[in-house]
Scaffold this active site. Structure first.
Site, PDB file in Angstrom:
ATOM      1  N   ASN A  32      60.564  61.330  85.021  1.00 15.72           N
ATOM      2  CA  ASN A  32      60.449  62.050  86.290  1.00 15.72           C
ATOM      3  C   ASN A  32      59.060  61.754  86.873  1.00 15.72           C
ATOM      4  O   ASN A  32      58.267  62.650  87.151  1.00 15.72           O
ATOM      5  CB  ASN A  32      60.681  63.553  86.108  1.00 15.72           C
ATOM      6  CG  ASN A  32      60.893  64.227  87.458  1.00 15.72           C
ATOM      7  OD1 ASN A  32      60.189  65.158  87.813  1.00 15.72           O
ATOM      8  ND2 ASN A  32      61.827  63.735  88.229  1.00 15.72           N
ATOM      9  N   LEU A  33      58.824  60.473  87.026  1.00 13.18           N
ATOM     10  CA  LEU A  33      57.465  59.991  87.295  1.00 13.18           C
ATOM     11  C   LEU A  33      56.986  60.318  88.699  1.00 13.18           C
ATOM     12  O   LEU A  33      57.758  60.311  89.654  1.00 13.18           O
ATOM     13  CB  LEU A  33      57.424  58.476  87.073  1.00 13.18           C
ATOM     14  CG  LEU A  33      57.892  58.018  85.678  1.00 13.18           C
ATOM     15  CD1 LEU A  33      57.863  56.501  85.582  1.00 13.18           C
ATOM     16  CD2 LEU A  33      57.046  58.640  84.577  1.00 13.18           C
ATOM     17  N   HIS A  37      51.540  59.944  87.004  1.00 10.90           N
ATOM     18  CA  HIS A  37      51.899  58.938  85.990  1.00 10.90           C
ATOM     19  C   HIS A  37      51.498  57.532  86.461  1.00 10.90           C
ATOM     20  O   HIS A  37      51.034  56.718  85.674  1.00 10.90           O
ATOM     21  CB  HIS A  37      53.418  58.932  85.753  1.00 10.90           C
ATOM     22  CG  HIS A  37      53.962  60.221  85.217  1.00 10.90           C
ATOM     23  ND1 HIS A  37      54.735  61.077  85.961  1.00 10.90           N
ATOM     24  CD2 HIS A  37      53.852  60.797  83.995  1.00 10.90           C
ATOM     25  CE1 HIS A  37      55.080  62.114  85.235  1.00 10.90           C
ATOM     26  NE2 HIS A  37      54.558  61.986  84.046  1.00 10.90           N
ATOM     27  N   GLU A 150      44.273  63.789  82.330  1.00 13.75           N
ATOM     28  CA  GLU A 150      43.350  64.899  82.054  1.00 13.75           C
ATOM     29  C   GLU A 150      43.945  66.239  82.472  1.00 13.75           C
ATOM     30  O   GLU A 150      43.426  67.280  82.108  1.00 13.75           O
ATOM     31  CB  GLU A 150      42.015  64.665  82.777  1.00 13.75           C
ATOM     32  CG  GLU A 150      41.219  63.543  82.144  1.00 13.75           C
ATOM     33  CD  GLU A 150      39.885  63.309  82.811  1.00 13.75           C
ATOM     34  OE1 GLU A 150      39.641  63.857  83.909  1.00 13.75           O
ATOM     35  OE2 GLU A 150      39.081  62.532  82.242  1.00 13.75           O
ATOM     36  N   LYS A 151      45.021  66.210  83.248  1.00 16.79           N
ATOM     37  CA  LYS A 151      45.669  67.475  83.600  1.00 16.79           C
ATOM     38  C   LYS A 151      46.080  68.223  82.325  1.00 16.79           C
ATOM     39  O   LYS A 151      45.970  69.423  82.231  1.00 16.79           O
ATOM     40  CB  LYS A 151      46.886  67.228  84.486  1.00 16.79           C
ATOM     41  CG  LYS A 151      47.626  68.498  84.761  1.00 16.79           C
ATOM     42  CD  LYS A 151      48.838  68.263  85.615  1.00 16.79           C
ATOM     43  CE  LYS A 151      49.762  69.433  85.479  1.00 16.79           C
ATOM     44  NZ  LYS A 151      50.574  69.353  84.255  1.00 16.79           N
ATOM     45  N   ASP A 152      46.572  67.449  81.348  1.00 15.47           N
ATOM     46  CA  ASP A 152      46.960  68.043  80.064  1.00 15.47           C
ATOM     47  C   ASP A 152      45.763  67.946  79.117  1.00 15.47           C
ATOM     48  O   ASP A 152      45.774  67.217  78.131  1.00 15.47           O
ATOM     49  CB  ASP A 152      48.176  67.298  79.501  1.00 15.47           C
ATOM     50  CG  ASP A 152      49.357  67.395  80.452  1.00 15.47           C
ATOM     51  OD1 ASP A 152      49.794  68.499  80.753  1.00 15.47           O
ATOM     52  OD2 ASP A 152      49.814  66.335  80.938  1.00 15.47           O
ATOM     53  N   GLN A 155      46.166  68.716  75.395  1.00 16.89           N
ATOM     54  CA  GLN A 155      46.928  67.622  74.776  1.00 16.89           C
ATOM     55  C   GLN A 155      46.016  66.415  74.518  1.00 16.89           C
ATOM     56  O   GLN A 155      46.017  65.830  73.436  1.00 16.89           O
ATOM     57  CB  GLN A 155      48.082  67.238  75.695  1.00 16.89           C
ATOM     58  CG  GLN A 155      48.795  65.964  75.328  1.00 16.89           C
ATOM     59  CD  GLN A 155      50.056  65.757  76.167  1.00 16.89           C
ATOM     60  OE1 GLN A 155      51.063  66.391  75.921  1.00 16.89           O
ATOM     61  NE2 GLN A 155      49.997  64.876  77.145  1.00 16.89           N
TER      62      GLN A 155
HETATM   63  O1  PAF Z   1      52.508  64.688  78.585  1.00 18.64           O
HETATM   64  C1  PAF Z   1      53.684  64.350  78.325  1.00 18.64           C
HETATM   65  O2  PAF Z   1      54.430  63.891  79.184  1.00 18.64           O
HETATM   66  C2  PAF Z   1      54.208  64.504  76.906  1.00 18.64           C
HETATM   67  O3  PAF Z   1      53.656  65.616  76.282  1.00 18.64           O
HETATM   68  C3  PAF Z   1      53.991  63.257  76.048  1.00 18.64           C
HETATM   69  C4  PAF Z   1      52.509  62.925  75.887  1.00 18.64           C
HETATM   70  C5  PAF Z   1      54.684  62.055  76.679  1.00 18.64           C
HETATM   71  C6  PAF Z   1      54.577  63.454  74.650  1.00 18.64           C
HETATM   72  O4  PAF Z   1      55.943  63.704  74.701  1.00 18.64           O
END
Ligand code: PAF
Length: 299
Positions: A32-33, A37, A150-152, A155
Site C-alpha cells: 500500500n505504497l 515508501h 524515521e516515522k517509525d 522500530q
Molecule cells: O514498517 C513496516 O512497514 C513494517 O513494520 C516492516 C518493517 C516492513 C516489517 O513488517
C-alpha cells in the site's frame, strides 16, 4: 522490474548480483505504497546497484484485535509504482513461504526492554513480530544497506539494536518522514481516514511541534508537558495512547542534561491508530527547524 515470490528464486537472483560485485539496497514494506515508501526506494536507488523491495503483510506483528485482515493490500498498484521508481526486484512472498508451518515460527527475536515501551505498551507483540520478520528478510536478501522510515522511530531504533546485537552485516539507514502539506506524516493507515479526519490527524504533528517549542524555550517540566499534550489531543478528538519525551538514542525517558531529544506520540482517531515523532537538538535555534521541508502533494 522482476517480481519474485519464492525465497530460492530471490536468493539465486541476488547471489548472481553479489558475485558481480553489485551493491544491494533493501526496502522492507507491507505494501500500500505511498510517497514515504518511495522516498526509501529513491534513497536506495541513489546508493545501490540493485534495489530490492519486499511487500509482506506480516501476521506476526499484528495483535488479535488489530487490522491484519483489513490492512490495505494493493499489490498491482504497488508494482506499477515501484517499476516507475527504479525498483529492480519486488519480493512479495506468501504467508506460507515466510511461515511454512502456519501463522508463526518457533524462533522469535525480541528486545524485552525497548519492545515493551511506547507502542509496545498497547501492542506487546508488535516489535517481536517486526524484529523477527526483519531478521528473516535480511537473511533472505543479505543487502548491503537496508532503509527504514524515521516515522517509525521506535522500530528503527529496535532494528538498529537487533542488527548490532546479532552482528548482522548490514548498514541501516533511516530516511526522514514524508509529510503531507498539512504536516500529517504519510502512512498507509491514513487511507482509513475521511477528509475531515485527515485534517484533525494533522494536528498530531502540530502538538509535537508545540511541545518541541516549549522544550527549546527551556521547559523541563516533562511530565506536565506530556500530560498537557495528551489532554490537547483528547480535546481535538483523539484517544491518546502515549505522548513521551525521550532521549534520542535510547528512547528512554529524557533527563535534564539531555540535548538530543525525540518526542514520540501515538493516538487513535475514530479507531485508526496514528503515530508520529520529532527528533531535535535543544541547542538548535527553533528557526532552523523546518516543519514542512518534507512535503508531499497528497495525503
Ligand atoms: O514498517 C513496516 O512497514 C513494517 O513494520 C516492516 C518493517 C516492513 C516489517 O513488517
Amino acid at each position: 522490474m522482476q517480481a519474485l515470490n519464492l525465497t530460492d528464486d530471490l536468493r539465486s537472483r541476488l547471489n548472481k548480483a553479489r558475485a558481480g560485485g553489485l551493491k544491494i539496497g533493501f526496502v522492507p514494506t507491507m505494501g500500500n505504497l505511498h510517497d514515504g515508501h518511495i522516498s526509501l526506494v529513491e534513497a536506495a536507488r541513489k546508493e545501490c546497484d540493485v534495489v530490492v523491495v519486499s511487500i509482506f503483510v506480516n501476521p506476526l506483528q499484528f495483535g488479535i484485535n488489530e487490522d491484519l485482515d483489513t490492512y490495505p493490500r494493493t499489490l498491482e498498484d504497488d508494482k506499477a509504482l515501484l517499476a516507475s521508481h527504479g525498483c529492480d526486484i519486488l519480493f512479495s512472498p506468501s504467508v506460507r513461504e515466510m511461515y511454512p508451518d502456519g501463522k508463526g515460527i518457533a524462533t522469535i527475536v525480541d528486545m524485552p526492554e525497548l519492545s515493551q515501551l511506547h507502542c509496545g505498551i498497547s501492542r506487546p507483540q508488535f516489535f517481536k513480530g517486526v524484529a523477527t520478520v526483519i531478521v528473516k528478510l535480511l537473511c533472505m536478501v543479505q543487502p548491503d544497506i537496508a532503509y527504514f522510515g524515521e516515522k517509525d522511530r521506535q522500530q528503527l531504533t529496535i532494528v538498529r539494536q537487533v542488527i548490532n546485537d546479532l552482528s548482522i552485516p548490514v548498514r541501516i539507514t533511516g530516511v526522514a518522514t514524508k509529510r503531507a502539506a498539512s504536516g500529517l506524516a504519510l502512512s498507509s493507515r491514513n487511507n482509513y481516514l475521511s477528509e475531515e479526519e485527515l485534517q484533525i490527524a494533522a494536528s498530531l504533528y502540530q502538538v509535537l511541534l508545540d511541545v518541541c517549542r516549549q522544550l527549546q524555550s527551556g521547559s523541563q517540566d516533562y511530565l506536565r508537558l506530556e500530560s498537557e499534550a495528551s489532554q490537547k489531543l483528547a480535546t481535538l478528538g483523539f484517544v491518546p495512547d502515549y505522548f513521551h519525551i525521550c532521549q534520542q538514542q535510547s528512547l528512554l525517558p529524557v533527563q535534564p542534561d539531555d540535548q538530543n531529544i525525540t518526542i514520540l506520540a501515538a493516538a487513535n482517531l475514530n479507531g485508526t491508530r496514528l503515530i508520529d515523532n520529532i527528533a531535535f537538538d535543544l541547542c538548535d535555534l527553533y528557526s532552523d527547524f523546518q516543519p514542512f521541508n518534507q512535503q508531499a502533494d497528497l495525503v
